[in-house]
Design an enzyme around this catalytic site. Structure first.
Site, mmCIF file in Angstrom:
data_model
loop_
_atom_site.group_PDB
_atom_site.id
_atom_site.type_symbol
_atom_site.label_atom_id
_atom_site.label_comp_id
_atom_site.label_asym_id
_atom_site.label_seq_id
_atom_site.Cartn_x
_atom_site.Cartn_y
_atom_site.Cartn_z
ATOM 1 N N GLY A 1 1.331 9.589 18.126
ATOM 2 C CA GLY A 1 0.666 8.680 19.070
ATOM 3 C C GLY A 1 -0.682 8.200 18.571
ATOM 4 N N LEU B 1 -1.601 5.072 18.348
ATOM 5 C CA LEU B 1 -1.034 4.205 17.315
ATOM 6 C C LEU B 1 -1.994 3.099 16.882
ATOM 7 C CD1 LEU B 1 2.587 3.871 18.757
ATOM 8 C CD2 LEU B 1 1.656 5.633 17.245
ATOM 9 N N HIS C 1 0.897 2.519 11.965
ATOM 10 C CA HIS C 1 2.142 2.973 12.620
ATOM 11 C C HIS C 1 3.073 1.784 12.869
ATOM 12 C CE1 HIS C 1 -0.758 6.161 14.044
ATOM 13 N NE2 HIS C 1 0.221 6.910 13.578
ATOM 14 N N LEU D 1 2.469 6.308 3.487
ATOM 15 C CA LEU D 1 2.027 6.921 2.230
ATOM 16 C C LEU D 1 0.573 7.380 2.258
ATOM 17 C CD1 LEU D 1 3.854 4.771 -0.435
ATOM 18 C CD2 LEU D 1 3.921 7.267 -0.233
ATOM 19 N N LYS D 2 -0.161 7.072 3.332
ATOM 20 C CA LYS D 2 -1.510 7.651 3.411
ATOM 21 C C LYS D 2 -1.401 9.178 3.351
ATOM 22 C CE LYS D 2 -3.881 8.164 7.195
ATOM 23 N NZ LYS D 2 -4.180 9.619 7.181
ATOM 24 N N ILE E 1 -1.878 0.954 5.266
ATOM 25 C CA ILE E 1 -2.588 -0.238 5.777
ATOM 26 C C ILE E 1 -4.091 0.102 5.796
ATOM 27 C CG2 ILE E 1 -2.849 -1.834 7.732
ATOM 28 C CD1 ILE E 1 -0.107 -2.074 6.520
ATOM 29 N N LEU F 1 -6.351 3.063 7.431
ATOM 30 C CA LEU F 1 -6.280 3.223 8.891
ATOM 31 C C LEU F 1 -5.817 4.640 9.214
ATOM 32 C CD1 LEU F 1 -4.817 -0.061 10.415
ATOM 33 C CD2 LEU F 1 -7.141 0.475 9.691
#
Ligand code: PAF
Length: 288
Positions: A31, A33, A37, A150-151, A178, A186
């Site tokens: 959550g 988001l 996400h 991929l973060k 992102i 983010l």
């Protein structure tokens, strides 16, 4: 978008889709988001007919000193964002539904090697909690495909390894990070940053990019690369900007073992504290 909390409701909907011959992609989340996400949902749509998301703040992946009660919960806003992204079904179980016997009596999944070190060392038990809940959610949703950001590079490797080791018939789709214009990845944790900290935080990604360039130019010039020395220099720059580096390592991209001269697929993994936030980031370096 339909929201369900019960396992029976989730299974009934997925079964109905299966009977129509439809494929299912899954996006598990905790959550709070953000656009990262939502990009997972966008990618999920490209891989299957229906997209299921879940929101579950998983107590098993929080350490005893990590404050699960203060983890941001923004359900109404999250539902709006998932609806706008065209999510077909949202699963929002309670801890009692996922762990009916309580955490101490729950079977768990332990993924060796890739879970060790880096975030696995700084957050003992974290990847056991992640692997266990993702395994359980996979068994409940039974998706064809599941998307992960991929973060959390080490998390993606842990899940990919679990799926391979346990022969789960699910394709894991890693999705690019992102970022804000500043380069800051983010993350729900960015909400803990003050304006001043937010201005300093991009040094993490900038230093990893600098390091990636050093490694690439050393490789191109056939120089011997001092992985440890270079990583120390990058950590120094990060700390000088007011962050506190937790770890920063250049690793082989799949095994996550420390990089050696023979490796050509690398990833630079880092975590740093910035005020009350623990930021993680990475850069992949493909030398050929
Ligand atoms: O990345 C996350 O948000 C969580 O670790 C996950 C994969 C949803 C498991 O709780």
């Amino acid at each position: 978008m339909k929201t369900v909390s019960l396992i029976s409701e989730l299974r009934a909907q997925v079964k109905a889709w299966r009977e129509q011959g439809l494929t299912v992609a899954f996006v598990p989340t905790m959550g709070n988001l953000h656009a990262g996400h939502i990009s997972l949902v966008d990618v999920a749509h490209k891989h299957a007919d229906k997209v299921v998301a879940s929101i579950f703040v998983n107590p098993m992946q929080f350490g005893i000193h990590e404050d699960i009660d203060n983890y941001p919960r923004t359900m109404a806003d999250d539902q709006q964002k998932l609806t706008a992204a065209g999510t077909d079904l949202l699963f929002t179980p309670t801890p009692e539904i996922i762990y009916p016997k309580g955490l101490n009596k729950q079977s768990f999944v332990e993924v060796p090697n890739v879970s060790e070190g880096y975030c696995g060392e700084s957050r003992p038990g974290h990847f056991r909690g992640v692997a266990t809940v993702v395994c359980k959610l996979f068994n409940l949703v039974q998706p064809d495909v599941a998307c992960f950001g991929l973060k959390d590079y080490q998390q993606v490797q842990v899940i990919q390894t679990m799926v391979e080791d346990l022969s789960m018939p699910i394709t894991i789709v890693p999705v690019a990070t992102i970022r804000e214009k500043s380069g800051l990845a983010l993350s729900s944790r960015n909400g803990y940053l003050t304006a001043e900290e937010k201005a300093s935080a991009p040094v993490l990604q900038q230093s990893l990019q600098w390091l990636a360039e050093q490694v690439k130019s050393g490789f191109e010039q056939n120089d011997s690369i001092d992985f440890i020395g270079l990583a120390k220099q990058a950590a120094y720059t990060i700390n000088k900007a007011g962050l506190h580096t937790d770890y920063l390592h250049i690793c082989q991209a799949q095994t996550l073992q420390p990089a050696s001269e023979d490796d050509t697929q690398l990833v630079i993994l880092a975590a740093a504290h910035c005020g009350n936030a623990r930021l993680i980031d990475n850069v992949q370096v493909n030398l050929i």
